[in-house]
Design a protein around this motif. Structure first.
Motif, PDB file in Angstrom:
ATOM      1  N   ASP A  73       0.822  -1.212   0.000  1.00  0.00           N
ATOM      2  CA  ASP A  73       0.000   0.000   0.000  1.00  0.00           C
ATOM      3  C   ASP A  73       0.856   1.261   0.000  1.00  0.00           C
ATOM      4  OD1 ASP A  73      -2.258  -1.558   0.015  1.00  0.00           O
ATOM      5  OD2 ASP A  73      -2.628  -1.362   2.166  1.00  0.00           O
ATOM      6  N   LEU A  74       1.965   1.251   0.757  1.00  0.00           N
ATOM      7  CA  LEU A  74       2.830   2.430   0.817  1.00  0.00           C
ATOM      8  C   LEU A  74       3.442   2.714  -0.549  1.00  0.00           C
ATOM      9  CD1 LEU A  74       4.257   4.692   2.321  1.00  0.00           C
ATOM     10  CD2 LEU A  74       5.996   3.035   3.050  1.00  0.00           C
ATOM     11  N   CYS A  75       3.974   1.690  -1.202  1.00  0.00           N
ATOM     12  CA  CYS A  75       4.573   1.881  -2.523  1.00  0.00           C
ATOM     13  C   CYS A  75       3.505   2.277  -3.545  1.00  0.00           C
ATOM     14  CB  CYS A  75       5.291   0.614  -2.968  1.00  0.00           C
ATOM     15  SG  CYS A  75       6.787   0.236  -2.020  1.00  0.00           S
ATOM     16  N   HIS A  76       2.316   1.720  -3.408  1.00  0.00           N
ATOM     17  CA  HIS A  76       1.205   2.068  -4.295  1.00  0.00           C
ATOM     18  C   HIS A  76       0.898   3.559  -4.193  1.00  0.00           C
ATOM     19  CE1 HIS A  76      -3.030   2.302  -5.625  1.00  0.00           C
ATOM     20  NE2 HIS A  76      -2.745   1.262  -6.377  1.00  0.00           N
ATOM     21  N   THR A  77       0.906   4.075  -2.975  1.00  0.00           N
ATOM     22  CA  THR A  77       0.649   5.499  -2.760  1.00  0.00           C
ATOM     23  C   THR A  77       1.762   6.354  -3.340  1.00  0.00           C
ATOM     24  OG1 THR A  77      -0.600   5.039  -0.737  1.00  0.00           O
ATOM     25  CG2 THR A  77       0.274   7.265  -1.010  1.00  0.00           C
ATOM     26  N   ARG A  78       3.015   5.967  -3.120  1.00  0.00           N
ATOM     27  CA  ARG A  78       4.149   6.750  -3.613  1.00  0.00           C
ATOM     28  C   ARG A  78       4.195   6.767  -5.140  1.00  0.00           C
ATOM     29  NH1 ARG A  78       3.661   9.029  -0.104  1.00  0.00           N
ATOM     30  NH2 ARG A  78       4.699   9.063   1.912  1.00  0.00           N
ATOM     31  N   LEU A  79       3.792   5.665  -5.775  1.00  0.00           N
ATOM     32  CA  LEU A  79       3.785   5.617  -7.243  1.00  0.00           C
ATOM     33  C   LEU A  79       2.812   6.623  -7.842  1.00  0.00           C
ATOM     34  CD1 LEU A  79       3.957   1.753  -7.867  1.00  0.00           C
ATOM     35  CD2 LEU A  79       5.655   3.432  -8.620  1.00  0.00           C
ATOM     36  N   ALA A  80       1.822   7.027  -7.061  1.00  0.00           N
ATOM     37  CA  ALA A  80       0.836   8.001  -7.538  1.00  0.00           C
ATOM     38  C   ALA A  80       1.286   9.440  -7.310  1.00  0.00           C
ATOM     39  CB  ALA A  80      -0.506   7.766  -6.862  1.00  0.00           C
ATOM     40  N   ASP A  81       2.381   9.637  -6.574  1.00  0.00           N
ATOM     41  CA  ASP A  81       2.886  10.993  -6.355  1.00  0.00           C
ATOM     42  C   ASP A  81       3.333  11.596  -7.687  1.00  0.00           C
ATOM     43  OD1 ASP A  81       2.459  10.685  -3.688  1.00  0.00           O
ATOM     44  OD2 ASP A  81       4.566  10.463  -3.136  1.00  0.00           O
ATOM     45  N   GLN A 137       9.748  -3.220  -4.043  1.00  0.00           N
ATOM     46  CA  GLN A 137       9.739  -1.969  -3.287  1.00  0.00           C
ATOM     47  C   GLN A 137      10.113  -0.822  -4.225  1.00  0.00           C
ATOM     48  OE1 GLN A 137      12.409  -2.251   0.036  1.00  0.00           O
ATOM     49  NE2 GLN A 137      11.171  -3.753   1.111  1.00  0.00           N
ATOM     50  N   TYR A 138       9.295   0.199  -4.246  1.00  0.00           N
ATOM     51  CA  TYR A 138       9.550   1.382  -5.070  1.00  0.00           C
ATOM     52  C   TYR A 138      10.548   2.267  -4.330  1.00  0.00           C
ATOM     53  CZ  TYR A 138       8.335   5.875  -7.349  1.00  0.00           C
ATOM     54  OH  TYR A 138       8.363   7.079  -8.007  1.00  0.00           O
ATOM     55  N   VAL A 139      11.746   2.470  -4.927  1.00  0.00           N
ATOM     56  CA  VAL A 139      12.826   3.134  -4.188  1.00  0.00           C
ATOM     57  C   VAL A 139      13.409   4.366  -4.864  1.00  0.00           C
ATOM     58  CG1 VAL A 139      13.509   1.019  -2.987  1.00  0.00           C
ATOM     59  CG2 VAL A 139      14.588   1.588  -5.185  1.00  0.00           C
ATOM     60  N   PHE A 140      13.109   4.600  -6.154  1.00  0.00           N
ATOM     61  CA  PHE A 140      13.745   5.724  -6.838  1.00  0.00           C
ATOM     62  C   PHE A 140      12.947   6.046  -8.094  1.00  0.00           C
ATOM     63  CE2 PHE A 140      17.006   8.250  -8.923  1.00  0.00           C
ATOM     64  CZ  PHE A 140      17.762   8.759  -7.882  1.00  0.00           C
ATOM     65  N   ARG A 141      13.042   7.320  -8.514  1.00  0.00           N
ATOM     66  CA  ARG A 141      12.424   7.757  -9.765  1.00  0.00           C
ATOM     67  C   ARG A 141      13.355   8.737 -10.454  1.00  0.00           C
ATOM     68  NH1 ARG A 141       6.441  10.675 -10.183  1.00  0.00           N
ATOM     69  NH2 ARG A 141       6.466  11.123 -12.438  1.00  0.00           N
ATOM     70  N   ALA A 142      13.458   8.626 -11.779  1.00  0.00           N
ATOM     71  CA  ALA A 142      14.347   9.524 -12.520  1.00  0.00           C
ATOM     72  C   ALA A 142      13.777   9.819 -13.897  1.00  0.00           C
ATOM     73  CB  ALA A 142      15.735   8.906 -12.656  1.00  0.00           C
ATOM     74  N   LEU A 143      13.871  11.081 -14.301  1.00  0.00           N
ATOM     75  CA  LEU A 143      13.426  11.526 -15.620  1.00  0.00           C
ATOM     76  C   LEU A 143      14.645  11.811 -16.484  1.00  0.00           C
ATOM     77  CD1 LEU A 143      11.095  12.451 -17.489  1.00  0.00           C
ATOM     78  CD2 LEU A 143      11.290  14.716 -16.435  1.00  0.00           C
ATOM     79  N   PRO A 214       9.781  -0.877   2.842  1.00  0.00           N
ATOM     80  CA  PRO A 214       9.818   0.097   1.749  1.00  0.00           C
ATOM     81  C   PRO A 214      10.056   1.501   2.281  1.00  0.00           C
ATOM     82  CG  PRO A 214       7.564  -0.619   2.158  1.00  0.00           C
ATOM     83  CD  PRO A 214       8.448  -1.492   2.995  1.00  0.00           C
ATOM     84  N   PRO A 215      10.741   2.349   1.525  1.00  0.00           N
ATOM     85  CA  PRO A 215      11.022   3.708   2.001  1.00  0.00           C
ATOM     86  C   PRO A 215       9.749   4.533   2.125  1.00  0.00           C
ATOM     87  CG  PRO A 215      11.646   3.491  -0.296  1.00  0.00           C
ATOM     88  CD  PRO A 215      11.282   2.117   0.174  1.00  0.00           C
ATOM     89  N   SER A 216       9.695   5.352   3.148  1.00  0.00           N
ATOM     90  CA  SER A 216       8.513   6.198   3.350  1.00  0.00           C
ATOM     91  C   SER A 216       8.477   7.354   2.363  1.00  0.00           C
ATOM     92  CB  SER A 216       8.495   6.740   4.779  1.00  0.00           C
ATOM     93  OG  SER A 216       9.676   7.465   5.058  1.00  0.00           O
ATOM     94  N   SER A 217       9.646   7.746   1.840  1.00  0.00           N
ATOM     95  CA  SER A 217       9.705   8.756   0.790  1.00  0.00           C
ATOM     96  C   SER A 217      10.684   8.280  -0.274  1.00  0.00           C
ATOM     97  CB  SER A 217      10.132  10.116   1.344  1.00  0.00           C
ATOM     98  OG  SER A 217      11.451  10.068   1.851  1.00  0.00           O
ATOM     99  N   VAL A 218      10.472   8.729  -1.505  1.00  0.00           N
ATOM    100  CA  VAL A 218      11.236   8.231  -2.649  1.00  0.00           C
ATOM    101  C   VAL A 218      11.979   9.382  -3.333  1.00  0.00           C
ATOM    102  CG1 VAL A 218      11.042   7.126  -4.917  1.00  0.00           C
ATOM    103  CG2 VAL A 218       9.616   6.332  -3.013  1.00  0.00           C
ATOM    104  N   PHE A 230      16.512  17.500  -7.565  1.00  0.00           N
ATOM    105  CA  PHE A 230      16.506  16.259  -6.805  1.00  0.00           C
ATOM    106  C   PHE A 230      15.437  16.444  -5.732  1.00  0.00           C
ATOM    107  CE2 PHE A 230      19.922  12.881  -5.714  1.00  0.00           C
ATOM    108  CZ  PHE A 230      18.967  11.896  -5.853  1.00  0.00           C
ATOM    109  N   LEU A 231      14.339  15.708  -5.868  1.00  0.00           N
ATOM    110  CA  LEU A 231      13.197  15.879  -4.992  1.00  0.00           C
ATOM    111  C   LEU A 231      12.979  14.646  -4.137  1.00  0.00           C
ATOM    112  CD1 LEU A 231      10.708  17.234  -7.677  1.00  0.00           C
ATOM    113  CD2 LEU A 231      12.246  18.576  -6.250  1.00  0.00           C
ATOM    114  N   ARG A 232      12.179  14.837  -3.100  1.00  0.00           N
ATOM    115  CA  ARG A 232      11.650  13.701  -2.343  1.00  0.00           C
ATOM    116  C   ARG A 232      10.147  13.729  -2.521  1.00  0.00           C
ATOM    117  NH1 ARG A 232      14.304   9.289   0.190  1.00  0.00           N
ATOM    118  NH2 ARG A 232      16.443   9.946   0.487  1.00  0.00           N
ATOM    119  N   LEU A 233       9.588  12.682  -3.063  1.00  0.00           N
ATOM    120  CA  LEU A 233       8.136  12.642  -3.218  1.00  0.00           C
ATOM    121  C   LEU A 233       7.501  12.568  -1.833  1.00  0.00           C
ATOM    122  CD1 LEU A 233       8.031  10.096  -6.167  1.00  0.00           C
ATOM    123  CD2 LEU A 233       7.773  12.561  -6.295  1.00  0.00           C
ATOM    124  N   HIS A 234       6.598  13.445  -1.478  1.00  0.00           N
ATOM    125  CA  HIS A 234       5.809  14.364  -2.256  1.00  0.00           C
ATOM    126  C   HIS A 234       6.532  15.656  -2.623  1.00  0.00           C
ATOM    127  CE1 HIS A 234       2.010  12.256  -1.571  1.00  0.00           C
ATOM    128  NE2 HIS A 234       2.328  12.131  -0.299  1.00  0.00           N
TER     129      HIS A 234
END
Length: 242
Positions: A73-81, A137-143, A214-218, A230-234
């Motif tokens: 659920d936590l990773c699901h929420t972060r993926l929507a950020d 586990q969703y741990v990082f995002r990069a564009l 899973p990390p609380s922020s990504v 370089f951001l931290r979601l949210h």
């Protein structure tokens, strides 16, 4: 999206595409944990010759693939950020599909497919498995920065090798997209020819290698026409080191 003469959709490869990348960690709690990487071809349009994690773009069909288990659920929420709220399942499926296609490794649970599986999943299904996001586990995002021949909004997923079904050293079912597939000691990974963003992700992985939650922020490394942030979601900008 336009179509070709066979009425099949044509993908605009210059547009930013959502993508999923999988970092498989072996012997995570041991003295020298390893990660699975392979080398892209010399003629590849995106990151030729570089050693990378398995991964690739989300396909339209990924949204329709059944999952035996969903990501936490936590990773699901972060993926929507800063992203559509209906993309989580497709990203999870893309991660599992790319891992299967590029390495032949199965991240799934025993189960029967409802109907005939798509061609991309025929081998996966014939082995008796449904894809499962339970261990991801969703741990990082990069564009990808502007000006590159391909641009991806990539989500990086970490998974323990214990979640993989079968022989971890059997890559016989892999496609030829990645060569020299191998388990590389995390401590030695920077000796290989890596993309810059892969080095950044490796630092993040090393910092949380023994953390099974899973990390609380990504972290989100966002490159656009205005700036590289370089951001931290949210969406909170990370403090500069000093």
């Amino acid at each position: 999206m336009s179509a070709n003469r066979d009425n099949q959709p044509v993908i605009d490869k210059t547009a930013i595409r959502n993508a999923a990348t999988v970092i498989v960690v072996r012997d995570r709690m041991g003295k020298d944990p390893m990660i699975l990487m392979g080398q892209r071809g010399a003629k590849a349009a995106f990151m030729p010759n570089k050693f990378v994690f398995p991964g690739g773009a989300v396909d339209v069909a990924d949204a329709e693939i059944p999952l035996a288990s969903h990501i936490s659920d936590l990773c699901h929420t972060r993926l929507a950020d800063q992203a559509p709220d209906d993309l989580q399942s497709a990203l999870t499926v893309a991660a599992i599909r790319e891992l299967w296609e590029e390495t032949g490794l199965v991240l799934g649970e025993r189960g029967d497919w409802p109907g005939v599986p798509p061609a991309d999943w025929a081998g996966f299904a014939s082995a008796g498995f449904l894809p499962s996001g339970n261990g991801l586990q969703y741990v990082f995002r990069a564009l990808t920065p502007p000006g590159r021949p391909r641009r991806f909004d990539a989500r990086f997923f970490l998974v323990d090798a214990d979640q993989i079904t079968g022989d971890l050293d059997d890559f016989s079912q892999a496609s030829d997209e990645l060569s020299h597939l191998q388990w590389i000691k995390l401590s030695q990974a920077r000796q290989f020819d890596l993309p810059f963003i892969t080095e950044v992700v490796l630092a993040e992985v090393a910092a949380r290698i023994t953390d099974l939650t899973p990390p609380s922020s990504v972290p989100y490394f966002r490159n656009n026409d205005e700036a590289s942030l370089f951001l931290r979601l949210h969406g909170t900008e990370m403090p500069e080191s000093g």
